[in-house]
Design an enzyme around this catalytic site. Sequence first.
Site, PDB file in Angstrom:
ATOM      1  N   GLY A 121       0.800  -1.225   0.000  1.00  0.00           N
ATOM      2  CA  GLY A 121       0.000   0.000   0.000  1.00  0.00           C
ATOM      3  C   GLY A 121       0.828   1.268   0.000  1.00  0.00           C
ATOM      4  O   GLY A 121       0.291   2.371   0.102  1.00  0.00           O
ATOM      5  N   ARG A 178     -12.309   5.005 -14.627  1.00  0.00           N
ATOM      6  CA  ARG A 178     -11.484   4.402 -15.673  1.00  0.00           C
ATOM      7  C   ARG A 178     -12.327   3.479 -16.526  1.00  0.00           C
ATOM      8  O   ARG A 178     -13.425   3.085 -16.125  1.00  0.00           O
ATOM      9  CB  ARG A 178     -10.383   3.541 -15.023  1.00  0.00           C
ATOM     10  CG  ARG A 178      -9.617   4.220 -13.944  1.00  0.00           C
ATOM     11  CD  ARG A 178      -9.353   3.270 -12.762  1.00  0.00           C
ATOM     12  NE  ARG A 178      -8.803   4.029 -11.627  1.00  0.00           N
ATOM     13  CZ  ARG A 178      -7.517   4.231 -11.425  1.00  0.00           C
ATOM     14  NH1 ARG A 178      -6.643   3.677 -12.233  1.00  0.00           N
ATOM     15  NH2 ARG A 178      -7.107   4.952 -10.409  1.00  0.00           N
ATOM     16  N   ASP A 247      -7.216  -0.250 -16.910  1.00  0.00           N
ATOM     17  CA  ASP A 247      -7.422   0.453 -15.635  1.00  0.00           C
ATOM     18  C   ASP A 247      -6.643   1.763 -15.611  1.00  0.00           C
ATOM     19  O   ASP A 247      -6.856   2.594 -14.735  1.00  0.00           O
ATOM     20  CB  ASP A 247      -6.990  -0.420 -14.453  1.00  0.00           C
ATOM     21  CG  ASP A 247      -5.578  -0.947 -14.605  1.00  0.00           C
ATOM     22  OD1 ASP A 247      -5.323  -1.673 -15.578  1.00  0.00           O
ATOM     23  OD2 ASP A 247      -4.723  -0.607 -13.769  1.00  0.00           O
TER      24      ASP A 247
HETATM   25  P1  AMP Z   1      -0.592   0.337 -11.645  1.00  0.00           P
HETATM   26  O1  AMP Z   1       0.471  -0.483 -12.301  1.00  0.00           O
HETATM   27  O2  AMP Z   1      -0.074   1.541 -10.915  1.00  0.00           O
HETATM   28  O3  AMP Z   1      -1.728   0.653 -12.555  1.00  0.00           O
HETATM   29  O4  AMP Z   1      -1.172  -0.566 -10.484  1.00  0.00           O
HETATM   30  C1  AMP Z   1      -1.886  -1.752 -10.715  1.00  0.00           C
HETATM   31  C2  AMP Z   1      -2.552  -2.206  -9.445  1.00  0.00           C
HETATM   32  O5  AMP Z   1      -1.588  -2.536  -8.461  1.00  0.00           O
HETATM   33  C3  AMP Z   1      -3.471  -1.204  -8.806  1.00  0.00           C
HETATM   34  O6  AMP Z   1      -4.557  -1.907  -8.284  1.00  0.00           O
HETATM   35  C4  AMP Z   1      -2.622  -0.612  -7.721  1.00  0.00           C
HETATM   36  O7  AMP Z   1      -3.394  -0.058  -6.686  1.00  0.00           O
HETATM   37  C5  AMP Z   1      -1.861  -1.833  -7.260  1.00  0.00           C
HETATM   38  N1  AMP Z   1      -0.592  -1.519  -6.574  1.00  0.00           N
HETATM   39  C6  AMP Z   1       0.545  -1.045  -7.130  1.00  0.00           C
HETATM   40  N2  AMP Z   1       1.507  -0.907  -6.189  1.00  0.00           N
HETATM   41  C7  AMP Z   1       0.970  -1.307  -5.011  1.00  0.00           C
HETATM   42  C8  AMP Z   1       1.455  -1.410  -3.675  1.00  0.00           C
HETATM   43  N3  AMP Z   1       2.688  -1.083  -3.339  1.00  0.00           N
HETATM   44  N4  AMP Z   1       0.597  -1.887  -2.731  1.00  0.00           N
HETATM   45  C9  AMP Z   1      -0.644  -2.236  -3.060  1.00  0.00           C
HETATM   46  N5  AMP Z   1      -1.163  -2.181  -4.280  1.00  0.00           N
HETATM   47  C10 AMP Z   1      -0.370  -1.700  -5.272  1.00  0.00           C
HETATM   48 MG    MG Z   2      -3.000   2.140 -12.357  1.00  0.00          MG
END
Ligand code: AMP
Ligand code: MG
Length: 482
Positions: A121, A178, A247
């Site tokens: 998180g 999104r 997304d």
């Molecule tokens: P993204 O690649 O930023 O689009 O993220 C893809 C998914 O991974 C989303 O649901 C984000 O909220 C989740 N996510 C990315 N990094 C973390 C993290 N460190 N902890 C929890 N969820 C994450």
């Molecule tokens: Mg994202």
Amino acid sequence: MGWNLDNSYARLPKSFYTIQNPTPVRAPELIIFNNDLAKGMGLDLDVLQGAEGVAVFAGNEIPDGASPLAQAYAGHQFGHFTMLGDGRAILLGEQFTPSGERVDIQLKGSGRTQYSRGGDGRATLGPMLREYIISEAMHGLNIPTTRSLAVVTTGEAVMRETQLPGAILTRVAVSHIRVGTFQYAAHFGSVDDLKALADYTIERHYPDIDKNNDRYLALLQAVIKQQADLISKWMLVGFIHGVMNTDNMTISGETIDYGPCAFMDVYNPETVFSSIDRQGRYAYGNQPYIGAWNLARFAETLLPLLHDDEKEAIKIAETEIATFPKQFRHNWLAGMRAKLGLFDENPQDEALIEGFLSLMQKYKADYTNTFLALTFNDIEKTCLYGHEDFMKWYEEWETRVNQQDKPKSDFQQLMRDSNPAIIPRNHRVEEALEAAVEKGDFSVMKKLLKVLSDPYAHTSEQVEYATLPTPSNQPYRTFCGT
Ligand code: AMP
Ligand code: MG
């Protein structure tokens, strides 16, 4: 502090979110704050930069009127459908700005949520500052984008390959709805849920849509139009998003999620920077195709709302999706003409434009700087100069621009307004991040942000930022920004 918050998102059906506060952090410290953006949002600059404001940006205090939540969404990641959601973000609420806009205030890196899956998180300082720099650069380039209001460090270490300083970015967006939010509704919700989301989205982003008349078809058309506009703008400045999962595509048409994105140097449609994009799915030249693919996923979610008969609904959706390439091409050509100083249209322009791009590719010319060299008449400085095929092209282009019934100064001005003096070059961004993260020196980043804020100004300060990096045999690689 100047907050004037609502949370209309919390009035959607409960399945769209989880009510939840950010997780407090130990010792927050403000690293960077966006004065101009804050001012436009009606916020109090002084108070927000003091302890009270920093506590909000850290998630330690909840401002009056906020009702924090994590949003649910799904999405296709590299072509594979999966359940996602805000795994490390909390929507504090929606700020009403003095100009009557409603914008989301979201903390990114604010702790675990129900959607965190295996993640912690949290976010680290380098990637949050990188998002700050690139999103503000995109804004300077007049490209619709989420903005960055502040970055705070948390005083807590975050474990990645090594221990890194934790940070939280405050992101501002017209909304965080999104394509993946619609996929979530269509896949996990009822038709009523989907309808609620579609009506909410129309109200919020496309209020001019006639509510009585095929409004869901109008929504689909509006989103296709916004994305054709957005992606053509990316292409014109050489921006590579890097992770165009569904997304990470907004319904509003703002660029979102600055993870592995980067700007292309040498013109090559196959350019990929992201370390995880091994197949080149999100390569520079693929972006319009992926845009259409993502929009087809969006259209699929709307099928039950487009027609009672599924076959009819599919036909309607297909007809609309098929308009995307033409809309994209139209925008892109208009932008390319402007970059080449052309006010009017001529059937030969497409060949002229394509010819220029293939010469850049053949001679490995820098995309941004070659357009700049044309603009400022110093083409002899480029690697194209002297090659017979390029000199022939140059002559054709000169003839074409000079044929226009306009003084030379007019088309030169058009080119100055259409070709940025500066893009966030990878080596400059890295240099700024290294100074900030390794040495706690934020002056390099602040100077970079200043020159990036008005890339069409063509000031003397910007000249050094057009310099290319010293050649390296290691290709530039980006990571998913965690
Ligand atoms: P993204 O690649 O930023 O689009 O993220 C893809 C998914 O991974 C989303 O649901 C984000 O909220 C989740 N996510 C990315 N990094 C973390 C993290 N460190 N902890 C929890 N969820 C994450
Ligand atoms: Mg994202």
